[in-house]
Structure formats: C-alpha cells, structure tokens
Design an enzyme around this catalytic site. Structure first.
Site, PDB file in Angstrom:
ATOM      1  N   SER A 337       0.853  -1.189   0.000  1.00 48.91           N
ATOM      2  CA  SER A 337       0.000   0.000   0.000  1.00 48.91           C
ATOM      3  C   SER A 337       0.886   1.234   0.000  1.00 48.91           C
ATOM      4  CB  SER A 337      -0.914   0.017   1.231  1.00 48.91           C
ATOM      5  OG  SER A 337      -1.754  -1.112   1.252  1.00 48.91           O
ATOM      6  N   ALA A 338       0.647   2.127  -0.953  1.00 53.26           N
ATOM      7  CA  ALA A 338       1.467   3.327  -1.076  1.00 53.26           C
ATOM      8  C   ALA A 338       1.353   4.180   0.179  1.00 53.26           C
ATOM      9  CB  ALA A 338       1.043   4.127  -2.299  1.00 53.26           C
ATOM     10  N   LEU A 340       1.180   7.561   2.344  1.00 56.69           N
ATOM     11  CA  LEU A 340       0.695   8.922   2.199  1.00 56.69           C
ATOM     12  C   LEU A 340       1.820   9.892   2.541  1.00 56.69           C
ATOM     13  CD1 LEU A 340      -2.807   8.505   3.878  1.00 56.69           C
ATOM     14  CD2 LEU A 340      -2.289   8.574   1.436  1.00 56.69           C
ATOM     15  N   ASP A 406     -13.559  -3.724  12.175  1.00 55.02           N
ATOM     16  CA  ASP A 406     -12.438  -3.217  12.966  1.00 55.02           C
ATOM     17  C   ASP A 406     -12.147  -1.746  12.707  1.00 55.02           C
ATOM     18  OD1 ASP A 406     -10.358  -3.621  14.840  1.00 55.02           O
ATOM     19  OD2 ASP A 406      -8.900  -3.778  13.235  1.00 55.02           O
TER      20      ASP A 406
END
Length: 537
Positions: A337-338, A340, A406
């Site tokens: 996941s890139a 931020l 969650d």
C-alpha cells in the site's frame, strides 16, 4: 584370435557411439546457432512483434472514453479484460463517473501539498538517506559502486502525493495511479524495516492490555529504488479460508488480499479514499533480509524444517515461531500500500469512530444498546454542523461491503477541515467471512437514515445487471499479479450486501420521506429522528 577381434569390434563400436553423441549434443547445436541468423526472420514470431510496435491507443484515439480507460487501466491484467465486453470500462465511462467534482477546485488551498515545499522536503530526505547509507557501509566495511539516490520529480509516488486534493487521494482520470501500481510491483527494494506500530510494541507489550499476539499483525515498510515507500502485509490466510465463527474481530488475521480488494472496491465506488494497493511476490531473503539495517528484524529470520525462509514480529512476550510467515522457499505473497505524505508535510487527525466497538471479551458500546444513539451523535461537534456524519455513513457502507468490523478510528487531513474526506486505511480485516453479513456494521446508516445522493446513485448503478458489482470487481482484480485475489463466494457476497444496503435505504425513505433521507446538497444536515430511524436490529 577370434576373441581379440571381438574386443576390437566392441571398442570401435563404443568409440563410434561416443563420437556420434558428441556430434549430436555438442557440435550440431553450435552449428545451428551459427546458421540461425541466416534463416528467414519471418519464421520467428518474436521478430515480428519487435519490428511492429503496437500503437498507443490512448494517445492516438480521440475516443471520449480515453479518460475512462486511464481510470480503469491499472496493471498488466488490463489487456485480459479489455474490449467491447468490458463492464469495468463501461462503468467508468458512465456519466456518473464523469460528473465534475463539487465544489470545483479553486486554487492551492484545494491541493494537499504545496509542490515546491514538498519537493524541498523530499530532497532533504533523500540527502539524509544517502548520508546514513554511506555511514552504514563504512561501519561494515562494505565497498559498493552504487551511485547515490536522486529524487526524480516525475517519480510516480511524488506525483501521487502532489495530486491529492480535497476531493480524494487521486482524480478519476489520473494515469499516475496506474504507474504507481506498476512501480510498486516491479521496482527493487533498497531498505526494509518494521512499521512504527511494530516498533512501539517492541518495548510496550503488555499482556494485560493487548489480547492479540503482535505476530498476527506483522507488517513492514519497504522502500524502493525510486525512494517511494509502501506498507507490506504478508500473506497469512489462504483465499478459500473463512475466519472461524468463534474468532473475535480484534484477533482476526490481517489479510493481504483484503487490502488489495478494498482498493479496487473503493475505486469502483468512486470514493478514492484508499491508498493505491497492489499485490507482489516478494523474495524475503533478497528484498527484506539483505536490505534491512534493523538488527532486530535480521534476528527474527530463520529457516523452517521445510527449508523455507521465515520471519516473525519481535515482541518481548510473543517471540514465537508459530506466528511466523514463510516464503516458498523465498517467495512470499503480500500487499503493498502506497504511503501517504509525511505527517510533517500533511498532518492528519486520528478520530475515534462514534460507532467504535468494544475491544474486550465482554461488554457492549452504547450504540449497540441505544436505538436513539444517532440523536446523541448529531448534537456533538463536528457531526452537528459539517459533512462528517455523511462521510461516516459512506465509510460504514464500504466496511459493510467488505465485512470489516475493525474500524475503531478514522483519519483525515487537517488542511481540509471538518468537511474533508475520511481516509479508509487498514482494511486487512475485511473479506474474512463471505457466509455472514454483519448488519451491525451498517448501524450508522440504519440508525441515522441518511445517505449522500451521490453514494446512493453509485450503489443503484452497481446493482444493475450491466454494471453488476461482483462482475466489475472480478474484472478489476484481474489487473493484479496475484489474481485471483478473492474467492468467488466473496465476490457474490458483494451483490448480496449491496441489496441489503439498498433495502435499508428504501425502508428509511418509506419511513421518513426521500427529502429527509437523501442528502442532495452535501451541506444539508437535516435528518430524521433516530427514534424512528432504527430499522435493523
């Protein structure tokens, strides 16, 4: 004498056989390689492909669906699902996905980052990394001719950061996300380390406060050769495995394929609030162990009895190999996941979800027992005056579709204020049980009976046969190199859950009227009384 002649004959036959074998296996292949360039090149299909490059259809064609193709083409699987029968391309070409953003971008205040400030910050980060890497090599007496890293302004991760606006993490027609997914899939790693969460656990593991073993949540930060970063979550569960019914949601595995599928679903829903995520086969030896400088991470690698390379999360009370993840023998599936932008550049606010669950073995939160709970929420800042409550309901719809229980906190960029979008981070506990629809996840919608018109229109479109949600998701996930990302029952569950959402909205409209349920204007805050809005138990 006859015996001697027979021996000579056998010797001659043996020598002849050896000579024939040498001619066939050694000399003849060399002759063929020498003669091959003289053969007709038309006989080689690869020569034809090299001599006739395919035209760039996106650049050469004036087709108005070019933007839709950019939006839907995100990986090497795009060719497999292109063509006239592509439901995904038809979906992204629909007018709903071409409506201008509201309010339209006005200036620098609508972009998350000031480009010049961000580039100066990234140059300093690269220079500091080069200095530390040089010192590290000197301490270990490592000689290397590798050139220092350089910041490339055209790097996909840089352009991704610069493209974040108040409307989402990326625009619909941006080609940057497609390139970012490819780069995360193929670029070599130059460093690996524990995430900040894992580092915090190293000195703060308290059995009285943490029920779950930290090894269940193993994740690493990988940096690539273009200086981009991604969060790596390794494979912990097979595609066809369901979470056991006796598991609490807070001890469930984090599934790498759930992170991948959540990104694709978020894009299909036109939220664009999940960071770009892609699957990759990682060589845990070459791409993690050999590039990490973290001695603790190095110390938790071992070779299993099956000769597979494994590693686990280091925690003072949970240092056990049964929580390890293993390659086969070196390759391990995972999601990337890139990252931020840094909090130094773009501060984020972490806010407890008003519909947070009880993270204990017994007990319930107020919203689980109080049907009037939404009335209380609507009287509290910022849910009483901004778009925040509608964004919470968007997030609940997204979580219900993926089955994620969650969502204890949500994050948002402070620059965009109270009306900024919510970032849908950490979706790895989704897609755990396809056989159960957890209706309590929809409580924000069923208790408040409010929904954005834009969200509702997209959901209604995805319920139609020509844009069926399971079909476009199945097609979109073909882009990923770990395809099939989801087992078929999970895809079919999306259609079933979508109908439940639409039925909930329909019940709200029947009870309170369309104008009180569907928010046409994002700033419109009127809402029905929760005493009449609780439609599901």
């Amino acid at each position: 004498m006859p015996g001697l002649r027979r021996d000579r004959l056998l010797t001659l036959l043996l020598l002849g056989a050896l000579l024939s074998a040498d001619l066939y296996f050694h000399l003849w292949p060399q002759v063929r390689r020498q003669l091959r360039p003289r053969e007709d090149p038309r006989g080689c299909p690869c020569a034809r492909r090299a001599s006739s490059p395919a035209p760039d259809s996106a650049a050469a064609s004036p087709n108005p669906r070019a933007a839709a193709r950019n939006f839907s083409r995100a990986g090497p699987g795009a060719e497999r699902r292109g063509g006239r029968g592509s439901k995904l391309q038809a979906l992204f070409a629909h007018p709903l996905y071409r409506v201008p953003e509201e309010p339209p971008p006005l200036g620098p205040e609508d972009s998350l980052l000031a480009s010049q400030e961000a580039l100066r910050y990234y140059r300093r980060k690269v220079a500091r990394w080069n200095r530390r890497h040089k010192m590290y090599k000197e301490q270990l007496n490592i000689t290397s001719n590798d050139a220092p890293l350089q910041l490339r302004l055209e790097a996909s991760w840089v352009q991704f950061h610069l493209g974040i606006s108040r409307h989402g993490l990326y625009s619909r027609s941006s080609p940057v996300v497609s390139q970012l997914l490819k780069d995360m899939m193929h670029f070599p790693t130059i460093s690996a380390d524990y995430s900040q969460d894992e580092k915090a656990l190293l000195g703060a593991c308290d059995c009285t406060q943490i029920v779950k073993p930290s090894g269940v949540h193993l994740k690493l930060v990988l940096r690539f050769s273009d200086f981009g970063k991604a969060m790596f979550k390794p494979m912990r569960q097979q595609r066809d495995e369901e979470t056991p019914a006796d598991f609490f949601y807070f001890i469930d595995f984090q599934r790498h394929n759930a992170e991948i599928a959540a990104f694709h679903l978020d894009r299909i829903l036109d939220f664009r609030r999940v960071p770009p995520t892609v699957g990759r086969l990682v060589n845990v030896t070459k791409e993690i162990l050999e590039v990490t400088k973290n001695e603790i991470l190095q110390s938790v690698f071992f070779v299993s009895p099956a000769s597979n390379v494994c590693f686990f999360a280091k925690c003072p009370y949970m240092c056990k190999t049964e929580y390890a993840v293993c390659g086969n023998p070196h390759l391990l599936e995972g999601s990337l996941s890139a990252f931020l932008p840094s909090l130094n550049l773009a501060p984020r606010l972490s806010v407890p979800n008003p519909w947070i669950r009880s993270y204990s073995l017994a007990g319930k939160e107020e919203w689980e027992v109080n049907p009037l709970y939404c009335d209380t929420v609507k009287q509290i800042y910022p849910y009483n005056s901004s778009n925040r409550l509608l964004n919470i309901i968007d997030m609940a719809i997204f979580d219900f579709l993926i089955g994620n229980m969650d969502r204890h906190h949500y994050e948002m960029f402070t620059k965009f204020g109270d009306d900024g979008f919510l970032i849908h981070l950490d979706n790895a506990r989704g897609f755990g049980r396809h056989s159960q629809d957890e209706l309590s996840i929809l409580s924000p919608l069923s208790q408040c009976c409010r929904i954005k018109k834009k969200t509702l229109l997209h959901l209604q479109l995805l319920a139609q046969a020509e844009y069926r949600l399971s079909d476009v998701m199945r097609e979109s996930l073909l882009e990923d190199q770990l395809s099939p990302v989801l087992a078929e029952p999970h895809l079919l569950a999306l259609d079933r859950r979508l109908q439940i959402i639409l039925q909930t909205v329909e019940g709200c409209v029947e009870a309170h009227g369309e104008q009180n349920v569907i928010a046409t204007d994002p700033a419109q805050q009127s809402a029905p009384d929760s005493s009449q809005a609780n439609l599901t138990s």
